[in-house]
Motif scaffolding. Structure first.
Motif, mmCIF file in Angstrom:
data_model
loop_
_atom_site.group_PDB
_atom_site.id
_atom_site.type_symbol
_atom_site.label_atom_id
_atom_site.label_comp_id
_atom_site.label_asym_id
_atom_site.label_seq_id
_atom_site.Cartn_x
_atom_site.Cartn_y
_atom_site.Cartn_z
ATOM 1 N N UNK A 19 30.648 53.223 34.902
ATOM 2 C CA UNK A 19 29.492 53.710 34.145
ATOM 3 C C UNK A 19 29.843 54.083 32.703
ATOM 4 N N UNK A 20 31.121 54.181 32.405
ATOM 5 C CA UNK A 20 31.535 54.559 31.056
ATOM 6 C C UNK A 20 31.442 53.370 30.109
ATOM 7 N N UNK A 21 31.679 53.659 28.831
ATOM 8 C CA UNK A 21 31.478 52.664 27.780
ATOM 9 C C UNK A 21 32.756 51.888 27.484
ATOM 10 N N UNK A 22 33.097 50.962 28.368
ATOM 11 C CA UNK A 22 34.197 50.052 28.077
ATOM 12 C C UNK A 22 33.972 48.745 28.816
ATOM 13 N N UNK A 23 34.604 47.717 28.324
ATOM 14 C CA UNK A 23 34.519 46.411 28.955
ATOM 15 C C UNK A 23 35.194 46.490 30.321
ATOM 16 N N UNK A 24 34.553 45.899 31.314
ATOM 17 C CA UNK A 24 35.063 45.878 32.683
ATOM 18 C C UNK A 24 35.631 44.493 32.952
ATOM 19 N N UNK A 25 36.850 44.450 33.440
ATOM 20 C CA UNK A 25 37.488 43.194 33.843
ATOM 21 C C UNK A 25 37.887 43.362 35.304
ATOM 22 N N UNK A 26 37.207 42.632 36.181
ATOM 23 C CA UNK A 26 37.482 42.743 37.612
ATOM 24 C C UNK A 26 38.042 41.429 38.134
ATOM 25 N N UNK A 27 39.071 41.536 38.966
ATOM 26 C CA UNK A 27 39.632 40.376 39.638
ATOM 27 C C UNK A 27 39.223 40.463 41.100
ATOM 28 N N UNK A 36 46.585 34.815 44.472
ATOM 29 C CA UNK A 36 46.188 36.167 44.066
ATOM 30 C C UNK A 36 47.396 37.099 44.020
ATOM 31 N N UNK A 37 48.234 37.003 45.033
ATOM 32 C CA UNK A 37 49.416 37.865 45.076
ATOM 33 C C UNK A 37 50.297 37.627 43.858
ATOM 34 N N UNK A 38 50.465 36.372 43.473
ATOM 35 C CA UNK A 38 51.296 36.084 42.302
ATOM 36 C C UNK A 38 50.576 36.452 41.003
ATOM 37 N N UNK A 39 49.249 36.459 40.998
ATOM 38 C CA UNK A 39 48.475 36.800 39.806
ATOM 39 C C UNK A 39 48.425 38.312 39.568
ATOM 40 N N UNK A 40 48.677 39.081 40.590
ATOM 41 C CA UNK A 40 48.564 40.547 40.485
ATOM 42 C C UNK A 40 49.421 41.101 39.352
ATOM 43 N N UNK A 41 50.641 40.645 39.210
ATOM 44 C CA UNK A 41 51.515 41.111 38.135
ATOM 45 C C UNK A 41 50.933 40.749 36.770
ATOM 46 N N UNK A 42 50.422 39.532 36.646
ATOM 47 C CA UNK A 42 49.807 39.101 35.385
ATOM 48 C C UNK A 42 48.579 39.949 35.066
ATOM 49 N N UNK A 43 47.802 40.304 36.093
ATOM 50 C CA UNK A 43 46.616 41.139 35.894
ATOM 51 C C UNK A 43 47.024 42.524 35.388
ATOM 52 N N UNK A 44 48.105 43.063 35.943
ATOM 53 C CA UNK A 44 48.619 44.355 35.459
ATOM 54 C C UNK A 44 49.073 44.250 34.002
ATOM 55 N N UNK A 92 39.443 31.657 37.494
ATOM 56 C CA UNK A 92 40.301 31.694 36.318
ATOM 57 C C UNK A 92 41.647 31.098 36.688
ATOM 58 N N UNK A 93 42.139 30.208 35.837
ATOM 59 C CA UNK A 93 43.503 29.739 36.038
ATOM 60 C C UNK A 93 44.426 30.946 36.075
ATOM 61 N N UNK A 94 45.404 30.964 36.957
ATOM 62 C CA UNK A 94 46.290 32.133 37.020
ATOM 63 C C UNK A 94 47.279 32.152 35.857
ATOM 64 N N UNK A 95 46.738 32.110 34.666
ATOM 65 C CA UNK A 95 47.514 32.124 33.430
ATOM 66 C C UNK A 95 47.051 33.321 32.611
ATOM 67 N N UNK A 96 47.885 34.327 32.434
ATOM 68 C CA UNK A 96 47.435 35.529 31.724
ATOM 69 C C UNK A 96 47.038 35.262 30.274
ATOM 70 N N UNK A 97 47.587 34.231 29.654
ATOM 71 C CA UNK A 97 47.215 33.940 28.265
ATOM 72 C C UNK A 97 45.790 33.427 28.159
ATOM 73 N N UNK A 98 45.354 32.627 29.126
ATOM 74 C CA UNK A 98 43.970 32.146 29.146
ATOM 75 C C UNK A 98 43.030 33.334 29.350
ATOM 76 N N UNK A 99 43.347 34.183 30.306
ATOM 77 C CA UNK A 99 42.517 35.358 30.563
ATOM 78 C C UNK A 99 42.495 36.285 29.347
#
Length: 139
Positions: A19-27, A36-44, A92-99
């Motif tokens: 509810x706060x004022x910031x962009x939400x990024x949900x995986x 997904x397991x391998x993407x978790x580190x990239x998401x962090x 999303x491709x599991x590429x943190x640079x694209x995200x």
């Protein structure tokens, strides 16, 4: 900043953060998904690169009551929301640079333009109706 993992006991806390004022990024992922397991580190790492945004990890099977109607076709699926506008919902491709580039582009887009884009196609209109995390977690 790090991501928050949606749990049964932190839904109210997550809803308050959304509810706060910031962009939400949900995986949206699943525990059994190796990608997904391998993407978790990239998401962090993305959360570290964007500390002013709220990053949320949602296991769609653990929280089927929340995301049951969302059409998650493949993993990982990102949902990016600004206030009440769902700006992106898709695989999303599991590429943190694209995200990272996608997140930056959405963050730099004027809210009125995000709203115009949100209404521009039937698919995006459906995102507004079905994918709004503020609404889904508020229920």
């Amino acid at each position: 900043m790090h991501s928050t993992t949606l749990q049964a006991d932190n839904r109210a806390e997550v809803a308050a953060a959304l509810a706060q004022d910031h962009l939400i990024v949900a995986c949206l992922c699943a525990a059994w998904c190796g990608t997904c397991a391998s993407y978790r580190t990239a998401f962090e790492e993305l959360a570290q690169r964007h500390p002013e945004k709220y990053f949320l990890w949602v296991d769609i099977e653990d929280h089927a009551d929340l995301v049951g109607d969302l059409d998650v076709e493949n993993f990982p699926t990102l949902l990016i929301q600004h206030h009440e506008t769902v700006a992106f919902f898709g695989t999303m491709l599991p590429d943190p640079n694209v995200a990272h580039r996608l997140i930056q582009t959405i963050a730099e887009t004027d809210p009125a333009e995000l709203r115009r884009l949100a209404d521009s196609t039937p698919e995006r209109q459906g995102w507004q109706r079905d994918c709004n995390l503020r609404v889904l977690l508020g229920e």
